[in-house]
Design a protein around this motif. Structure first.
Motif, PDB file in Angstrom:
ATOM      1  N   VAL A   1     -63.791  98.486  55.683  1.00 47.79           N
ATOM      2  CA  VAL A   1     -63.174  97.321  56.319  1.00 47.79           C
ATOM      3  C   VAL A   1     -62.109  96.751  55.396  1.00 47.79           C
ATOM      4  O   VAL A   1     -62.348  96.552  54.196  1.00 47.79           O
ATOM      5  N   ARG A   2     -60.949  96.488  55.960  1.00 46.42           N
ATOM      6  CA  ARG A   2     -59.843  95.948  55.164  1.00 46.42           C
ATOM      7  C   ARG A   2     -60.223  94.615  54.524  1.00 46.42           C
ATOM      8  O   ARG A   2     -60.740  93.725  55.197  1.00 46.42           O
ATOM      9  N   PRO A   3     -59.949  94.467  53.226  1.00 46.34           N
ATOM     10  CA  PRO A   3     -60.198  93.175  52.583  1.00 46.34           C
ATOM     11  C   PRO A   3     -59.428  92.053  53.273  1.00 46.34           C
ATOM     12  O   PRO A   3     -58.286  92.234  53.695  1.00 46.34           O
ATOM     13  N   GLY A   4     -60.063  90.901  53.403  1.00 46.60           N
ATOM     14  CA  GLY A   4     -59.418  89.752  54.013  1.00 46.60           C
ATOM     15  C   GLY A   4     -59.516  89.712  55.523  1.00 46.60           C
ATOM     16  O   GLY A   4     -59.030  88.770  56.148  1.00 46.60           O
ATOM     17  N   THR A   5     -60.162  90.718  56.127  1.00 41.66           N
ATOM     18  CA  THR A   5     -60.257  90.764  57.588  1.00 41.66           C
ATOM     19  C   THR A   5     -61.132  89.632  58.123  1.00 41.66           C
ATOM     20  O   THR A   5     -60.806  89.008  59.145  1.00 41.66           O
ATOM     21  N   PHE A   6     -62.237  89.356  57.443  1.00 43.27           N
ATOM     22  CA  PHE A   6     -63.172  88.337  57.919  1.00 43.27           C
ATOM     23  C   PHE A   6     -63.260  87.189  56.926  1.00 43.27           C
ATOM     24  O   PHE A   6     -63.218  87.407  55.717  1.00 43.27           O
ATOM     25  N   PRO A   7     -63.392  85.959  57.407  1.00 42.60           N
ATOM     26  CA  PRO A   7     -63.469  84.808  56.498  1.00 42.60           C
ATOM     27  C   PRO A   7     -64.800  84.771  55.752  1.00 42.60           C
ATOM     28  O   PRO A   7     -65.805  85.322  56.216  1.00 42.60           O
ATOM     29  N   SER A   8     -64.794  84.128  54.612  1.00 41.66           N
ATOM     30  CA  SER A   8     -66.035  83.959  53.854  1.00 41.66           C
ATOM     31  C   SER A   8     -67.003  83.083  54.644  1.00 41.66           C
ATOM     32  O   SER A   8     -66.579  82.122  55.295  1.00 41.66           O
ATOM     33  N   PRO A   9     -68.299  83.384  54.588  1.00 41.91           N
ATOM     34  CA  PRO A   9     -69.269  82.605  55.366  1.00 41.91           C
ATOM     35  C   PRO A   9     -69.585  81.275  54.711  1.00 41.91           C
ATOM     36  O   PRO A   9     -69.332  81.071  53.517  1.00 41.91           O
ATOM     37  N   SER A  10     -70.130  80.371  55.499  1.00 36.49           N
ATOM     38  CA  SER A  10     -70.657  79.130  54.934  1.00 36.49           C
ATOM     39  C   SER A  10     -71.897  79.466  54.118  1.00 36.49           C
ATOM     40  O   SER A  10     -72.725  80.288  54.528  1.00 36.49           O
ATOM     41  N   LEU A  11     -72.029  78.859  52.955  1.00 37.92           N
ATOM     42  CA  LEU A  11     -73.128  79.180  52.059  1.00 37.92           C
ATOM     43  C   LEU A  11     -74.358  78.333  52.381  1.00 37.92           C
ATOM     44  O   LEU A  11     -74.251  77.143  52.663  1.00 37.92           O
ATOM     45  N   GLU A  12     -75.506  78.971  52.337  1.00 31.63           N
ATOM     46  CA  GLU A  12     -76.785  78.286  52.518  1.00 31.63           C
ATOM     47  C   GLU A  12     -77.459  78.199  51.149  1.00 31.63           C
ATOM     48  O   GLU A  12     -78.182  79.117  50.744  1.00 31.63           O
ATOM     49  N   GLU A  13     -77.169  77.135  50.426  1.00 34.88           N
ATOM     50  CA  GLU A  13     -77.683  76.987  49.067  1.00 34.88           C
ATOM     51  C   GLU A  13     -79.211  77.012  49.046  1.00 34.88           C
ATOM     52  O   GLU A  13     -79.865  76.413  49.898  1.00 34.88           O
ATOM     53  N   GLY A  14     -79.754  77.716  48.064  1.00 31.87           N
ATOM     54  CA  GLY A  14     -81.204  77.788  47.922  1.00 31.87           C
ATOM     55  C   GLY A  14     -81.867  78.840  48.781  1.00 31.87           C
ATOM     56  O   GLY A  14     -83.090  78.994  48.744  1.00 31.87           O
ATOM     57  N   ARG A  15     -81.103  79.550  49.575  1.00 28.16           N
ATOM     58  CA  ARG A  15     -81.678  80.593  50.422  1.00 28.16           C
ATOM     59  C   ARG A  15     -82.238  81.717  49.547  1.00 28.16           C
ATOM     60  O   ARG A  15     -81.598  82.149  48.593  1.00 28.16           O
ATOM     61  N   LYS A  16     -83.417  82.202  49.860  1.00 27.31           N
ATOM     62  CA  LYS A  16     -84.085  83.211  49.053  1.00 27.31           C
ATOM     63  C   LYS A  16     -83.989  84.595  49.705  1.00 27.31           C
ATOM     64  O   LYS A  16     -83.824  84.718  50.916  1.00 27.31           O
ATOM     65  N   GLY A  17     -84.110  85.600  48.874  1.00 28.48           N
ATOM     66  CA  GLY A  17     -84.127  86.970  49.346  1.00 28.48           C
ATOM     67  C   GLY A  17     -84.916  87.842  48.388  1.00 28.48           C
ATOM     68  O   GLY A  17     -85.473  87.360  47.393  1.00 28.48           O
ATOM     69  N   THR A  18     -84.959  89.120  48.675  1.00 26.82           N
ATOM     70  CA  THR A  18     -85.701  90.076  47.842  1.00 26.82           C
ATOM     71  C   THR A  18     -84.739  90.807  46.925  1.00 26.82           C
ATOM     72  O   THR A  18     -83.748  91.379  47.387  1.00 26.82           O
ATOM     73  N   PHE A  19     -85.030  90.789  45.623  1.00 21.97           N
ATOM     74  CA  PHE A  19     -84.186  91.443  44.618  1.00 21.97           C
ATOM     75  C   PHE A  19     -84.925  92.657  44.063  1.00 21.97           C
ATOM     76  O   PHE A  19     -86.022  92.527  43.534  1.00 21.97           O
ATOM     77  N   ILE A  20     -84.330  93.839  44.204  1.00 24.38           N
ATOM     78  CA  ILE A  20     -84.985  95.086  43.803  1.00 24.38           C
ATOM     79  C   ILE A  20     -84.065  95.857  42.857  1.00 24.38           C
ATOM     80  O   ILE A  20     -82.899  96.108  43.181  1.00 24.38           O
ATOM     81  N   VAL A  21     -84.580  96.212  41.701  1.00 25.69           N
ATOM     82  CA  VAL A  21     -83.843  97.038  40.739  1.00 25.69           C
ATOM     83  C   VAL A  21     -84.253  98.493  40.932  1.00 25.69           C
ATOM     84  O   VAL A  21     -85.445  98.813  40.948  1.00 25.69           O
ATOM     85  N   ARG A  22     -83.261  99.365  41.094  1.00 24.16           N
ATOM     86  CA  ARG A  22     -83.535 100.792  41.269  1.00 24.16           C
ATOM     87  C   ARG A  22     -82.686 101.597  40.285  1.00 24.16           C
ATOM     88  O   ARG A  22     -81.485 101.354  40.140  1.00 24.16           O
ATOM     89  N   PRO A  23     -83.296 102.564  39.620  1.00 23.87           N
ATOM     90  CA  PRO A  23     -82.505 103.429  38.723  1.00 23.87           C
ATOM     91  C   PRO A  23     -81.756 104.493  39.527  1.00 23.87           C
ATOM     92  O   PRO A  23     -82.139 104.835  40.643  1.00 23.87           O
ATOM     93  N   PHE A  24     -80.659 104.969  38.957  1.00 22.36           N
ATOM     94  CA  PHE A  24     -79.982 106.117  39.543  1.00 22.36           C
ATOM     95  C   PHE A  24     -79.537 107.055  38.418  1.00 22.36           C
ATOM     96  O   PHE A  24     -79.484 106.666  37.254  1.00 22.36           O
TER      97      PHE A  24
END
Length: 355
Positions: free
Chosen positions: A192-215
């Motif tokens: 996707v071309r850079p700049g095609t879509f605007p940056s989203p509104s940020l939801e501060e404090g939103r949590k997610g899953t962080f996974i470290v994987r070796p390659f």
């Protein structure tokens, strides 16, 4: 199960043995596709010792969150000190972030990255995989698609979804038409071309899953001994102010004037396809369907008519136009339209700034 009493999905006379009840054959069909969600390649770079997200990433994350009927995955490569970026990505809409690490790989290693991405897609089964069309992304995407055995739609400017089905639209035939493409296999891949879509509104404090994987490193990747950034052609997709030149600019000296103005006000210079085809500015500065998508805070257009193909690449907060044609289509997008000769206004603008 013993006697089905004529109720199983493969008979009607009650004489078959050891059959599943109605609907169970479908429920236990191990051949059905389970692809779900959207994966985004989160490109990062180091600036003055600090790791940062590429400016093309936020808009792509926001679009993925808008389109996805499942989870939004992101994957980034780099050293251990990238973890602070996870909070930014989660606030943009990422649900699961994969941090790919290999101590022996110090820079961009396209073959090693492609091997790792293909393996990750095989494990996570995303329905779609989106990669920003940066120089790095343009090299990485086809290598990854080849390993996965799927198609790739390059340089998209529009993305739409119908459930898991991704509709990918890109310019074709030199930007004269738009082609909408569908993929018959998962994951559906697109750059996707850079700049095609605007940056989203940020939801501060939103949590997610962080996974470290070796390659693992790849013996197909050459050793990088030095990296240098060319300053000859500024990246117009990152500019906050753009001075854009079109076919209405008649004098070659006006290009040099525009470059001087840009230096004085902290802007960059872009152009329409007509100006690039004339050879007065490189195609790397072209805005539009067959050029780049831009989203500056201010877009000052000199001598640009405002064709559909050109305006498809402009997502500016404010537009000011200078054109001799009061009925030019671009004026309908403008906050302020100046009906005047573009060359004359450029010269007067430089004189005023220098004074």
């Amino acid at each position: 199960m013993s006697d089905c009493n004529g109720s199983c999905s493969t008979c009607s006379n009650g004489e078959c043995k050891d059959r599943l009840p109605p609907g169970m054959l479908t429920a236990y069909d191990l051949e059905q596709d389970v692809a779900e969600g959207i994966m985004v390649f989160a490109e990062v770079y180091e600036h003055d010792g600090v790791w940062m997200l590429h400016p093309a990433v936020p808009g792509l994350i926001g679009k993925a969150a808008e389109l996805s009927s499942g989870r939004v995955f992101a994957v980034m490569f780099g050293p251990s000190d990238l973890k602070p970026l996870s909070e930014q990505l989660f606030s943009m809409g990422v649900d699961t972030l994969y941090h790919m690490r290999c101590p022996s790989v110090k820079g961009f290693a396209p073959n090693a990255y492609a091997d790792a991405l293909a393996e990750l897609c095989d494990r996570t089964c995303p329905a779609s995989f989106l990669i920003p069309a940066t120089p790095q992304g343009r090299e990485l995407a086809p290598l990854t698609a080849a390993r996965l055995g799927v198609g790739l739609t390059a340089d998209c400017t529009i993305l739409e979804s119908d459930g898991r089905r991704l509709l990918m639209t890109r310019p074709a035939l030199g930007g004269n038409i738009l082609a909408t493409i569908e993929s018959s296999k998962f994951p559906q891949m697109a750059t996707v071309r850079p700049g095609t879509f605007p940056s989203p509104s940020l939801e501060e404090g939103r949590k997610g899953t962080f996974i470290v994987r070796p390659f693992r490193p790849s013996d197909k990747d050459p050793e990088v001994t030095d990296t240098r950034v060319s300053t000859g052609n500024a990246d117009i997709t990152e500019a906050k102010i753009l001075i854009s030149l079109g076919n209405g600019v008649r004098k070659r000296e006006s290009v040099d004037i525009a470059l001087k103005i840009a230096e004085l006000i902290g802007a960059s210079v872009s152009c329409s396809r007509a100006m690039a085809d004339r050879g007065w500015l490189p195609h790397s500065r072209q805005v539009g369907q067959s050029g780049k998508a831009v989203s500056p805070d201010l877009y000052i257009a000199f001598g640009i008519s405002g064709s559909v193909q050109h305006m498809a690449g402009v997502r500016a907060s404010r537009i000011i136009t200078v054109n001799r044609d009061a009925d030019a289509p671009i004026n309908s997008y403008a906050e302020k339209a100046i009906v005047a000769d573009a060359d004359a206004v450029l010269k007067a603008m430089l004189r005023s700034l220098q004074q």
